[in-house]
Design a protein around this motif. Sequence first.
Motif, mmCIF file in Angstrom:
data_model
loop_
_atom_site.group_PDB
_atom_site.id
_atom_site.type_symbol
_atom_site.label_atom_id
_atom_site.label_comp_id
_atom_site.label_asym_id
_atom_site.label_seq_id
_atom_site.Cartn_x
_atom_site.Cartn_y
_atom_site.Cartn_z
ATOM 1 N N PHE A 162 37.047 32.902 45.464
ATOM 2 C CA PHE A 162 38.002 33.842 44.165
ATOM 3 C C PHE A 162 39.101 34.516 45.199
ATOM 4 O O PHE A 162 38.553 35.461 46.042
ATOM 5 N N GLY A 163 40.024 33.439 45.677
ATOM 6 C CA GLY A 163 40.945 34.050 47.066
ATOM 7 C C GLY A 163 42.393 35.209 46.658
ATOM 8 O O GLY A 163 43.410 35.026 47.293
ATOM 9 N N GLU A 164 42.235 35.648 44.871
ATOM 10 C CA GLU A 164 43.182 36.416 44.743
ATOM 11 C C GLU A 164 43.744 37.407 45.401
ATOM 12 O O GLU A 164 44.640 38.056 45.123
ATOM 13 N N GLN A 165 42.473 38.028 46.002
ATOM 14 C CA GLN A 165 42.723 39.402 46.837
ATOM 15 C C GLN A 165 42.534 39.477 48.180
ATOM 16 O O GLN A 165 41.305 38.948 47.876
ATOM 17 N N PHE A 166 42.840 40.360 48.677
ATOM 18 C CA PHE A 166 41.968 40.209 50.367
ATOM 19 C C PHE A 166 41.587 41.735 50.783
ATOM 20 O O PHE A 166 43.351 42.289 50.819
#
Length: 82
Positions: free
Chosen positions: A41-45
């Motif tokens: 789930f790399g949609e946000q960091f």
Amino acid sequence: MSKEGRLGLATAFLQWKGTDACYDFYCSCSPEEPQHFDGMFGEQFTCGSTADEDSELPDGGFCGKTWRLPFNLSAIEVPDER
């Protein structure tokens, strides 16, 4: 982006489907030290979420801001080398 906004541009839409992501994130607060992400789930960091205790930045140096990562990617034409 509207159809009119895409005219003349080659783009791709990245759709995350829960697959593994691997990237280096450079935050505006610490551009000299990338933060590496391996996970789902790399949609946000969130800045500092992957920092280790050996950070060379003073006081950890991470702002804690959360960044939404874009779904639209620019495409770069590969020259024909025939």
